[in-house]
Design an enzyme around this catalytic site. Structure first.
Site, PDB file in Angstrom:
ATOM      1  CD  GLU A  21      -9.086  -9.384  -3.270  1.00 25.15           C
ATOM      2  OE1 GLU A  21      -9.894  -9.014  -2.392  1.00 25.15           O
ATOM      3  OE2 GLU A  21      -7.958  -9.832  -2.994  1.00 25.15           O
TER       4      GLU A  21
ATOM      5  CE  LYS B 208      -3.965  -2.237   2.304  1.00 26.49           C
ATOM      6  NZ  LYS B 208      -4.939  -2.146   3.439  1.00 26.49           N
TER       7      LYS B 208
ATOM      8  CE1 TYR C  18      -9.612  -3.162   0.808  1.00 21.43           C
ATOM      9  CE2 TYR C  18      -8.691  -1.267  -0.330  1.00 21.43           C
ATOM     10  CZ  TYR C  18      -8.529  -2.387   0.469  1.00 21.43           C
ATOM     11  OH  TYR C  18      -7.280  -2.727   0.936  1.00 21.43           O
TER      12      TYR C  18
ATOM     13  CG  ASN D 292      -3.693  -2.093   7.010  1.00 25.29           C
ATOM     14  OD1 ASN D 292      -3.594  -1.807   5.815  1.00 25.29           O
ATOM     15  ND2 ASN D 292      -4.716  -2.777   7.493  1.00 25.29           N
TER      16      ASN D 292
ATOM     17  CG  HIS E 248      -5.472  -6.460  -0.055  1.00 15.57           C
ATOM     18  ND1 HIS E 248      -6.683  -6.461   0.585  1.00 15.57           N
ATOM     19  CD2 HIS E 248      -5.543  -7.432  -1.009  1.00 15.57           C
ATOM     20  CE1 HIS E 248      -7.468  -7.389   0.033  1.00 15.57           C
ATOM     21  NE2 HIS E 248      -6.806  -7.982  -0.939  1.00 15.57           N
TER      22      HIS E 248
HETATM   23  P1  DAT Z   1      -7.804  -6.701   5.990  1.00 11.66           P
HETATM   24  O1  DAT Z   1      -7.071  -5.680   5.144  1.00 11.66           O
HETATM   25  O2  DAT Z   1      -6.968  -7.190   7.138  1.00 11.66           O
HETATM   26  O3  DAT Z   1      -8.406  -7.828   5.183  1.00 11.66           O
HETATM   27  P2  DAT Z   1     -10.521  -5.636   6.184  1.00 11.66           P
HETATM   28  O4  DAT Z   1     -10.818  -6.415   4.949  1.00 11.66           O
HETATM   29  O5  DAT Z   1     -11.429  -5.807   7.358  1.00 11.66           O
HETATM   30  O6  DAT Z   1      -9.023  -5.916   6.690  1.00 11.66           O
HETATM   31  O7  DAT Z   1     -10.489  -4.069   5.853  1.00 11.66           O
HETATM   32  C1  DAT Z   1      -9.933  -3.622   4.631  1.00 11.66           C
HETATM   33  C2  DAT Z   1      -9.119  -2.383   4.920  1.00 11.66           C
HETATM   34  O8  DAT Z   1      -9.980  -1.334   5.387  1.00 11.66           O
HETATM   35  C3  DAT Z   1      -8.055  -2.530   6.024  1.00 11.66           C
HETATM   36  O9  DAT Z   1      -6.860  -3.113   5.576  1.00 11.66           O
HETATM   37  C4  DAT Z   1      -7.876  -1.110   6.457  1.00 11.66           C
HETATM   38  C5  DAT Z   1      -9.292  -0.525   6.346  1.00 11.66           C
HETATM   39  N1  DAT Z   1      -9.977  -0.622   7.633  1.00 11.66           N
HETATM   40  C6  DAT Z   1     -10.545  -1.728   8.195  1.00 11.66           C
HETATM   41  N2  DAT Z   1     -11.069  -1.456   9.389  1.00 11.66           N
HETATM   42  C7  DAT Z   1     -10.839  -0.125   9.610  1.00 11.66           C
HETATM   43  C8  DAT Z   1     -11.133   0.778  10.673  1.00 11.66           C
HETATM   44  N3  DAT Z   1     -11.790   0.377  11.764  1.00 11.66           N
HETATM   45  N4  DAT Z   1     -10.718   2.066  10.544  1.00 11.66           N
HETATM   46  C9  DAT Z   1     -10.065   2.486   9.427  1.00 11.66           C
HETATM   47  N5  DAT Z   1      -9.760   1.692   8.401  1.00 11.66           N
HETATM   48  C10 DAT Z   1     -10.134   0.410   8.491  1.00 11.66           C
HETATM   49 MG    MG Z   2      -9.942  -7.923   3.831  1.00 14.24          MG
END
Ligand code: DAT
Ligand code: MG
Length: 140
Positions: A128, A11, A51, A114, A117
């Site tokens: 994807e 990212k 997303y 973070n 992905h």
């Molecule tokens: P992951 O990337 O671990 O699969 P996810 O699919 O639940 O996590 O969420 C996708 C992305 O969205 C994640 O990498 C960062 C963002 N995200 C998730 N939860 C969040 C939150 N509570 N606040 C801000 N960004 C968030």
């Molecule tokens: Mg995810």
């Protein structure tokens, strides 16, 4: 376990800090092979499509802003149980909860920024991968 493919993104927070090589080293050390890779700037449309499952979440706008804020490196990873193996190397979504030695524990700035992905299942991986790569760009 079968040989699988998963989709990975390095990212913008990570490309900004020149961490592509450090993250790739962790991926390869885990036994995953990078079978396709390119550095791109995601459009808003691409990020919104990618997303779409999170569209109703309060952080969706922020997430799209972040993913389009700088270059990303999109990748296809291959190996035994690649989806779960990559999720293990990545660590938990929130770096404060990620295990020691994981990419997110070592490098992520926050739950939003973070660093990486990874697909959450083989079925989503296929979708994807197809969004960003054509078959002849993947060399196993
Ligand atoms: P992951 O990337 O671990 O699969 P996810 O699919 O639940 O996590 O969420 C996708 C992305 O969205 C994640 O990498 C960062 C963002 N995200 C998730 N939860 C969040 C939150 N509570 N606040 C801000 N960004 C968030
Ligand atoms: Mg995810």
């Amino acid at each position: 376990m079968a040989i699988e493919r998963t989709f990975s993104i390095i990212k913008p927070d990570a490309t900004a800090r020149n961490l592509t090589g450090a993250i790739n080293a962790l991926i390869e050390k885990a036994g995953l092979r990078i079978v396709a890779q390119k550095r791109i700037r995601m459009t808003r449309e691409q990020a919104e499509t990618f997303y779409a499952v999170h569209k109703a979440r309060p952080f969706f706008g922020e997430l799209v802003d972040f993913m389009t804020s700088g270059p990303v490196v999109v990748q296809v990873l291959e190996g035994e149980g690649a989806v779960l193996k990559h999720r293990d190397v990545m660590g938990a979504t929130d770096p404060a909860k990620a295990a020691d030695g994981t990419i997110r524990k070592l490098h992520a700035k926050s739950i939003g920024e973070n660093s990486v992905h990874g697909s959450d299942a083989p079925e989503t991986a296929a979708i994807e991968i197809a969004q960003f790569f054509s078959g002849n760009e993947i060399v196993g």
